[in-house]
Design a protein around this motif. Structure first.
Motif, PDB file in Angstrom:
ATOM      1  N   ARG A 233       0.903  -1.269  -0.110  1.00  0.00           N
ATOM      2  CA  ARG A 233      -0.009   0.004   0.092  1.00  0.00           C
ATOM      3  C   ARG A 233       0.880   1.360  -0.069  1.00  0.00           C
ATOM      4  O   ARG A 233       2.246   1.187   0.258  1.00  0.00           O
ATOM      5  CB  ARG A 233      -0.966   0.013   1.217  1.00  0.00           C
ATOM      6  N   MET A 234       0.428   2.326  -0.686  1.00  0.00           N
ATOM      7  CA  MET A 234       1.219   3.495  -0.494  1.00  0.00           C
ATOM      8  C   MET A 234       0.140   4.802  -0.120  1.00  0.00           C
ATOM      9  O   MET A 234      -0.845   4.769  -0.165  1.00  0.00           O
ATOM     10  CB  MET A 234       1.542   3.892  -2.298  1.00  0.00           C
ATOM     11  N   GLY A 235       1.003   5.774   0.217  1.00  0.00           N
ATOM     12  CA  GLY A 235       0.604   7.027   0.739  1.00  0.00           C
ATOM     13  C   GLY A 235       1.384   8.296  -0.034  1.00  0.00           C
ATOM     14  O   GLY A 235       2.647   8.027   0.163  1.00  0.00           O
ATOM     15  N   PHE A 236       0.904   8.952  -0.665  1.00  0.00           N
ATOM     16  CA  PHE A 236       1.647  10.189  -1.369  1.00  0.00           C
ATOM     17  C   PHE A 236       0.952  11.460  -1.194  1.00  0.00           C
ATOM     18  O   PHE A 236      -0.258  11.725  -1.193  1.00  0.00           O
ATOM     19  CB  PHE A 236       1.748   9.876  -2.855  1.00  0.00           C
ATOM     20  N   THR A 237       1.580  12.656  -0.713  1.00  0.00           N
ATOM     21  CA  THR A 237       1.529  13.916  -0.780  1.00  0.00           C
ATOM     22  C   THR A 237       2.371  14.681  -1.720  1.00  0.00           C
ATOM     23  O   THR A 237       3.305  14.811  -1.489  1.00  0.00           O
ATOM     24  CB  THR A 237       1.489  14.491   0.702  1.00  0.00           C
ATOM     25  N   GLY A 238       1.890  15.505  -2.686  1.00  0.00           N
ATOM     26  CA  GLY A 238       2.490  16.179  -3.802  1.00  0.00           C
ATOM     27  C   GLY A 238       1.753  16.858  -4.684  1.00  0.00           C
ATOM     28  O   GLY A 238       0.470  16.818  -4.595  1.00  0.00           O
ATOM     29  N   SER A 239       2.422  16.903  -5.875  1.00  0.00           N
ATOM     30  CA  SER A 239       1.756  17.647  -6.873  1.00  0.00           C
ATOM     31  C   SER A 239       0.646  16.469  -7.689  1.00  0.00           C
ATOM     32  O   SER A 239       1.080  15.350  -7.710  1.00  0.00           O
ATOM     33  CB  SER A 239       2.835  18.046  -7.993  1.00  0.00           C
ATOM     34  N   PRO A 240      -0.222  17.017  -8.377  1.00  0.00           N
ATOM     35  CA  PRO A 240      -1.077  15.874  -9.119  1.00  0.00           C
ATOM     36  C   PRO A 240      -0.337  15.388 -10.203  1.00  0.00           C
ATOM     37  O   PRO A 240      -0.522  14.246 -10.517  1.00  0.00           O
ATOM     38  CB  PRO A 240      -1.888  17.052  -9.967  1.00  0.00           C
ATOM     39  N   GLN A 241       0.864  15.967 -10.790  1.00  0.00           N
ATOM     40  CA  GLN A 241       1.545  15.256 -11.806  1.00  0.00           C
ATOM     41  C   GLN A 241       2.481  14.133 -11.320  1.00  0.00           C
ATOM     42  O   GLN A 241       2.421  13.253 -11.876  1.00  0.00           O
ATOM     43  CB  GLN A 241       2.490  16.350 -12.344  1.00  0.00           C
ATOM     44  N   THR A 242       3.030  14.164 -10.032  1.00  0.00           N
ATOM     45  CA  THR A 242       3.844  13.351  -9.503  1.00  0.00           C
ATOM     46  C   THR A 242       2.798  12.156  -9.015  1.00  0.00           C
ATOM     47  O   THR A 242       3.082  11.228  -8.959  1.00  0.00           O
ATOM     48  CB  THR A 242       4.723  13.782  -8.398  1.00  0.00           C
ATOM     49  N   GLY A 243       1.758  12.791  -8.471  1.00  0.00           N
ATOM     50  CA  GLY A 243       0.632  11.899  -7.964  1.00  0.00           C
ATOM     51  C   GLY A 243       0.211  10.800  -8.929  1.00  0.00           C
ATOM     52  O   GLY A 243      -0.082   9.675  -8.770  1.00  0.00           O
ATOM     53  N   SER A 244       0.122  11.451 -10.309  1.00  0.00           N
ATOM     54  CA  SER A 244      -0.404  10.607 -11.437  1.00  0.00           C
ATOM     55  C   SER A 244       0.599   9.514 -11.743  1.00  0.00           C
ATOM     56  O   SER A 244       0.475   8.226 -11.908  1.00  0.00           O
ATOM     57  CB  SER A 244      -0.667  11.292 -12.558  1.00  0.00           C
ATOM     58  N   LEU A 245       1.821   9.836 -11.548  1.00  0.00           N
ATOM     59  CA  LEU A 245       2.913   8.924 -11.911  1.00  0.00           C
ATOM     60  C   LEU A 245       2.965   7.715 -10.986  1.00  0.00           C
ATOM     61  O   LEU A 245       3.196   6.454 -11.041  1.00  0.00           O
ATOM     62  CB  LEU A 245       4.347   9.462 -11.766  1.00  0.00           C
ATOM     63  N   ILE A 246       2.824   8.347  -9.658  1.00  0.00           N
ATOM     64  CA  ILE A 246       2.761   7.248  -8.522  1.00  0.00           C
ATOM     65  C   ILE A 246       1.501   6.303  -8.559  1.00  0.00           C
ATOM     66  O   ILE A 246       1.760   4.939  -8.396  1.00  0.00           O
ATOM     67  CB  ILE A 246       2.674   8.023  -6.953  1.00  0.00           C
ATOM     68  N   GLY A 460      -8.666  15.498   3.310  1.00  0.00           N
ATOM     69  CA  GLY A 460      -8.198  14.996   1.959  1.00  0.00           C
ATOM     70  C   GLY A 460      -9.268  15.805   0.903  1.00  0.00           C
ATOM     71  O   GLY A 460      -9.865  16.598   1.271  1.00  0.00           O
ATOM     72  N   GLY A 461      -9.025  15.529  -0.246  1.00  0.00           N
ATOM     73  CA  GLY A 461      -9.595  16.079  -1.268  1.00  0.00           C
ATOM     74  C   GLY A 461     -10.640  15.529  -2.106  1.00  0.00           C
ATOM     75  O   GLY A 461     -10.847  14.385  -2.099  1.00  0.00           O
ATOM     76  N   TYR A 462     -11.227  16.514  -2.940  1.00  0.00           N
ATOM     77  CA  TYR A 462     -12.083  16.132  -4.009  1.00  0.00           C
ATOM     78  C   TYR A 462     -11.414  16.361  -5.461  1.00  0.00           C
ATOM     79  O   TYR A 462     -10.423  16.785  -5.462  1.00  0.00           O
ATOM     80  CB  TYR A 462     -13.385  16.939  -4.142  1.00  0.00           C
ATOM     81  N   LYS A 463     -11.802  15.513  -6.589  1.00  0.00           N
ATOM     82  CA  LYS A 463     -11.323  16.081  -7.654  1.00  0.00           C
ATOM     83  C   LYS A 463     -10.105  15.847  -7.762  1.00  0.00           C
ATOM     84  O   LYS A 463      -9.257  14.945  -7.340  1.00  0.00           O
ATOM     85  CB  LYS A 463     -11.661  17.309  -8.129  1.00  0.00           C
ATOM     86  N   HIS A 464      -9.216  16.871  -8.604  1.00  0.00           N
ATOM     87  CA  HIS A 464      -7.709  16.544  -8.619  1.00  0.00           C
ATOM     88  C   HIS A 464      -6.740  16.827  -7.354  1.00  0.00           C
ATOM     89  O   HIS A 464      -5.473  16.716  -7.379  1.00  0.00           O
ATOM     90  CB  HIS A 464      -7.141  17.401  -9.750  1.00  0.00           C
ATOM     91  N   SER A 465      -7.560  17.011  -6.400  1.00  0.00           N
ATOM     92  CA  SER A 465      -6.885  17.242  -5.027  1.00  0.00           C
ATOM     93  C   SER A 465      -6.624  15.683  -4.235  1.00  0.00           C
ATOM     94  O   SER A 465      -6.047  15.780  -3.359  1.00  0.00           O
ATOM     95  CB  SER A 465      -7.579  18.150  -3.946  1.00  0.00           C
ATOM     96  N   GLY A 466      -6.979  14.809  -5.040  1.00  0.00           N
ATOM     97  CA  GLY A 466      -6.784  13.294  -4.573  1.00  0.00           C
ATOM     98  C   GLY A 466      -8.009  12.935  -3.756  1.00  0.00           C
ATOM     99  O   GLY A 466      -9.070  13.177  -4.026  1.00  0.00           O
TER     100      GLY A 466
END
Length: 503
Positions: A233-246, A460-466
């Motif tokens: 399992r993973m947890g990530f906080t950062g930019s949407p661009q990097t989040g997409s790669l993760i 936590g977020g909605y939409k592209h905020s995760g």
């Protein structure tokens, strides 16, 4: 806005850091390649310390150590796990001043006093033995049905540089409270506080291999964590661009995750708002940590009837913000790095080019040729589709957007790809209720800074905020998986009747 010019000396507590080392399997080790990364004080551009430039081989070693530690940690009763987290929190509290100074220097923020990590961990520790399953109905009275919540195993996390201590406590605390072991990579710009917290975790008695910290660059050590086949399992906080790669890397291994990916948070101001309360809160919200906060309220969406007074008050309040180094009595420090400095100044130029008006700020404060300082900046006459109103700047840049009515306010507030946080300033209960329901955000604050006075609010977020939630009462449950167990009573054998042949 006022600035100070005195430059501080580097002040690091040697008891909290092992220079040039990261934590794998309870041992402080260099990277397998022997290379290091300089950690720089953004106020002075002085090197604070050096950390290993970890790589995929180091991540693999950390995962192996976590795998070895997992069975015993999983099988330790939850109350004992919680007790160790409480002990960790006590040590953090004892070293609170040194940890605050450490994070202030590597991030660049002013000193905030006692850091929040001890309180975060105590809240999480209290949840460790509250992980409960359910009793399920069955068709037969001699059968039981129940669910168990179990840890995933070895989990991974990647955290950003803007609040490395609280982020580390949030991710690591919840993951290990649930019985997982973890491999975590802090940002290369601010890895020192996480390393210090990991050292205190060992001193608290958390067994070697339960918490492993691999330092390095995102494209090297960071990318290797979700790609490792043993990470569950993973947890990530950062930019949407990097989040997409993760997320793509996790998809390859069918690994679940949670993502917190930033925001472009609106602060909606109605004519009946208490501006005496709203204006200082809004300015603090965009200058705290130099605007380098995912929840920063970077857009002010206001009704036209209150626009002129609001802009005047915001400008006056921003001009009172004192800028300086961490040890000084200031409100705002530098940005984290030269790259971030150029990014924020670039967005300010984009705003000007698009036709927005700089009311105050807009450049580098006088006397700060060294360090990554920028003025608190207020833009007026901002159109909703301008880049400064759509993209996360991650700096002390506030945009004012005037609207005609509540319907337009909702449209503008929701009109970005983000949905992390929103604030509403009004004295009308009906307006507050309607806005709270219609704003597309994971957190809505009415007449207060986000989260003020709230304990254990899920974040936590909605939409592209995760997606996914941290910090709430269910934060430990997020790191567990559910197993259904059905159990039927064994049927005793029927005694065999004797026959003449038995004689």
């Amino acid at each position: 806005m006022t600035a100070t010019t005195e430059r501080p000396e580097t002040t690091l507590d040697p008891d909290l850091l092992v220079d040039g080392s990261m934590l794998i399997g309870g041992e402080w080790v260099p990277s397998s390649g022997g290379e290091t990364i300089d950690v720089v004080n953004p106020a002075t551009v002085q090197v604070l310390a050096r950390v290993p430039r970890g790589n995929a081989a180091d991540v693999d070693a950390a995962v192996r150590a976590a795998e070895q530690a997992f069975p015993a940690w999983r099988d330790l009763d939850a109350t004992s796990r919680g007790r160790l987290l409480f002990r960790w929190a006590d040590l953090i509290e004892q070293h609170g001043t040194a940890l605050d100074q450490l994070e202030s220097q590597e991030v660049g923020r002013p000193s905030w006093g006692p850091p929040p990590m001890a309180g975060q961990l105590r809240f999480i520790a209290g949840q460790a033995d509250k992980v409960q399953g359910l009793s399920l109905p069955t068709y037969s009275p001699d059968q039981l049905g129940l669910t168990l919540r179990e840890p995933y195993g070895v989990v991974g996390a990647i955290i950003p540089w803007n609040a490395p201590g609280p982020m580390f406590a949030t991710e690591v605390g919840a993951a290990i409270a649930a019985g997982n072991t973890i491999v975590i990579k802090p940002a290369e710009d601010a890895p020192l506080t996480p390393l210090a917290l990991a050292k205190l975790a060992l001193e608290a008695g958390i067994p070697p291999g339960v918490v492993n910290v691999v330092t390095g660059y995102g494209g090297e050590a960071g990318a290797a964590i979700p790609a490792h086949p043993s990470i569950r399992r993973m947890g990530f906080t950062g930019s949407p661009q990097t989040g997409s790669l993760i997320m793509k890397a996790c998809a390859d291994n069918l690994v679940p995750l949670h993502l917190e990916l930033g925001g472009k948070s609106p602060q909606v101001v109605f004519p009946d708002a208490d501006l005496d309360a709203a204006v200082p809160a809004m300015v603090m919200g965009i200058t705290l940590n130099t605007g380098q906060i995912c929840a920063a309220g970077s857009r002010v969406v206001c009704l036209r009837s209150v626009h002129d007074e609001l802009v005047d008050r915001l400008a006056a309040q921003m001009q009172r913000v004192r800028v300086g180094a961490w040890h000084e009595p200031v409100n705002m420090g530098p940005l984290i790095s030269e790259r971030q400095h150029q990014r924020v100044l670039g967005y300010i130029d984009l705003g000007r080019e698009a036709g927005a008006e700089v009311v105050t700020g807009g450049g580098v404060p006088a006397g700060y040729d060294t360090g990554y300082f920028v003025e608190p900046t207020l833009f007026d006459n901002v159109a909703p589709d301008m880049r400064i109103a759509q993209e996360e700047i991650f700096g002390p840049v506030l945009s004012v957007i005037a609207v005609d009515d509540e319907a337009e306010a909702i449209e503008v507030a929701n009109g970005t790809e983000y949905g992390l946080v929103a604030s509403v300033w009004t004295n009308d209960v009906g307006t507050a209720v309607r806005m709270s329901r219609r704003l597309q955000a994971g957190q809505v604050a009415v007449n207060s800074p986000l989260g003020a006075g709230v304990i254990g609010g899920p974040f936590g977020g909605y939409k592209h905020s995760g997606f996914g939630r941290t910090m709430g009462a269910d934060s430990v449950l997020e790191w567990t998986q559910v197993k259904t167990v059905s159990m039927r009573a064994a049927v005793p054998p029927v005694p065999r009747t004797r026959t003449p042949e038995d004689d």
